[in-house]
Design a protein around this motif. Structure first.
Motif, PDB file in Angstrom:
ATOM      1  N   ALA A  52     -64.453 -73.667 -70.219  1.00 25.45           N
ATOM      2  CA  ALA A  52     -65.520 -72.955 -69.532  1.00 25.45           C
ATOM      3  C   ALA A  52     -64.941 -72.262 -68.302  1.00 25.45           C
ATOM      4  O   ALA A  52     -63.955 -72.723 -67.724  1.00 25.45           O
ATOM      5  N   LYS A  53     -65.531 -71.145 -67.922  1.00 24.35           N
ATOM      6  CA  LYS A  53     -65.034 -70.399 -66.769  1.00 24.35           C
ATOM      7  C   LYS A  53     -65.148 -71.255 -65.522  1.00 24.35           C
ATOM      8  O   LYS A  53     -66.178 -71.885 -65.254  1.00 24.35           O
ATOM      9  N   THR A  54     -64.071 -71.307 -64.753  1.00 22.61           N
ATOM     10  CA  THR A  54     -64.057 -72.144 -63.559  1.00 22.61           C
ATOM     11  C   THR A  54     -63.213 -71.498 -62.483  1.00 22.61           C
ATOM     12  O   THR A  54     -62.371 -70.648 -62.759  1.00 22.61           O
ATOM     13  N   LYS A  55     -63.436 -71.907 -61.248  1.00 24.03           N
ATOM     14  CA  LYS A  55     -62.656 -71.400 -60.114  1.00 24.03           C
ATOM     15  C   LYS A  55     -61.627 -72.434 -59.658  1.00 24.03           C
ATOM     16  O   LYS A  55     -61.160 -72.395 -58.532  1.00 24.03           O
ATOM     17  N   GLY A  56     -61.270 -73.334 -60.534  1.00 18.50           N
ATOM     18  CA  GLY A  56     -60.325 -74.387 -60.173  1.00 18.50           C
ATOM     19  C   GLY A  56     -58.944 -73.852 -59.835  1.00 18.50           C
ATOM     20  O   GLY A  56     -58.655 -72.661 -59.917  1.00 18.50           O
ATOM     21  N   THR A  57     -58.063 -74.771 -59.482  1.00 20.39           N
ATOM     22  CA  THR A  57     -56.698 -74.444 -59.104  1.00 20.39           C
ATOM     23  C   THR A  57     -55.901 -73.955 -60.312  1.00 20.39           C
ATOM     24  O   THR A  57     -55.979 -74.551 -61.385  1.00 20.39           O
ATOM     25  N   ALA A  58     -55.155 -72.893 -60.141  1.00 17.47           N
ATOM     26  CA  ALA A  58     -54.317 -72.389 -61.227  1.00 17.47           C
ATOM     27  C   ALA A  58     -53.268 -73.423 -61.597  1.00 17.47           C
ATOM     28  O   ALA A  58     -52.693 -74.089 -60.731  1.00 17.47           O
ATOM     29  N   ALA A  59     -53.039 -73.580 -62.883  1.00 19.83           N
ATOM     30  CA  ALA A  59     -52.033 -74.533 -63.349  1.00 19.83           C
ATOM     31  C   ALA A  59     -50.647 -74.058 -62.898  1.00 19.83           C
ATOM     32  O   ALA A  59     -50.344 -72.868 -62.963  1.00 19.83           O
ATOM     33  N   PRO A  60     -49.796 -74.970 -62.428  1.00 19.83           N
ATOM     34  CA  PRO A  60     -48.458 -74.563 -61.995  1.00 19.83           C
ATOM     35  C   PRO A  60     -47.613 -74.120 -63.176  1.00 19.83           C
ATOM     36  O   PRO A  60     -47.810 -74.577 -64.301  1.00 19.83           O
ATOM     37  N   TYR A  61     -46.682 -73.224 -62.915  1.00 15.66           N
ATOM     38  CA  TYR A  61     -45.755 -72.790 -63.962  1.00 15.66           C
ATOM     39  C   TYR A  61     -44.681 -73.863 -64.146  1.00 15.66           C
ATOM     40  O   TYR A  61     -44.568 -74.455 -65.217  1.00 15.66           O
ATOM     41  N   VAL A  62     -43.896 -74.111 -63.125  1.00 14.52           N
ATOM     42  CA  VAL A  62     -42.921 -75.208 -63.149  1.00 14.52           C
ATOM     43  C   VAL A  62     -42.867 -75.839 -61.764  1.00 14.52           C
ATOM     44  O   VAL A  62     -43.391 -75.293 -60.790  1.00 14.52           O
TER      45      VAL A  62
END
Length: 207
Positions: free
Chosen positions: A17-27
């Protein structure tokens, strides 16, 4: 590895679902530094270039999953030798946006860098102490798609390539990113021609 249990890391991408959460880290910072170290042409980049503050992803960490009656189809993604699972992020996000659950596997000790939740980072050790596979893998019985160049670059020494030793039974058409782009371009041209013909025939556009 010397009698130790091999811990594996798996990342999951899924329809959410659309959310404004924290972007997942790349590495992680440790992984970023080790990945860049393996590319001499990138020596001038800061070691933290691939971390979440400098490299953008579109997935959100712990985003609420989108329910779907009957579940979602699963795609298992496996990176090539030395490459971390994060290098499949763009493709995984694309699959997830189209209704697939994607599991990206980190091959600990075969990846150039793997960071665990407790902060430990282990590096590439495959091949040390005779760990390189010498017997073929079991034949594949499930449908699969190979993306990339499984035949590797020519070996100047004339030594056998690991693919030919380990996967001799995998034959047939192998999908490459370039091939996928060509197919997509052909399909778009086909659709444009069909729409153009329909307009000339006075048929309303059904897009």
């Amino acid at each position: 590895m010397d009698g130790r249990s091999r811990e594996l890391r798996v990342s999951l991408w899924y329809p959410a679902a659309k959310t404004k959460g924290t972007a997942a880290p790349y590495v992680t910072p440790q992984e970023s530094a080790l990945i860049l170290k393996g590319f001499p042409q990138l020596k001038d980049l800061p070691p933290d270039t691939l971390t979440k503050t400098k490299t953008k992803t579109y997935a959100r960490a712990d985003a609420p999953a989108l329910p779907n009656k009957g579940g979602w189809p699963l795609v298992v993604m496996s990176p090539g030798m030395t490459m971390p699972r994060a290098t499949l992020t763009s493709l995984a996000e694309e699959f997830a946006s189209r209704g697939y659950v994607v599991a990206g596997i980190e091959h600990t000790y075969e990846s150039v860098a793997t960071t665990f939740p407790d902060g430990r980072t282990v590096t590439f050790e495959a091949g040390a102490g005779g760990q390189t596979p010498t017997t073929p893998a079991k034949p594949i019985t499930k449908p699969f798609m190979m993306i990339g160049n499984p035949r590797q670059q020519p070996v100047t020494s004339g030594a056998p390539r690991s693919w030919d030793l380990f996967w001799p039974h995998v034959t047939g058409r192998l999908e490459t990113l370039a091939h996928r782009h060509r197919c997509r371009a052909r399909e778009l041209r086909r659709l444009r021609r069909a729409r153009s013909a329909a307009r000339h025939a006075g048929v309303p556009d059904q897009r």
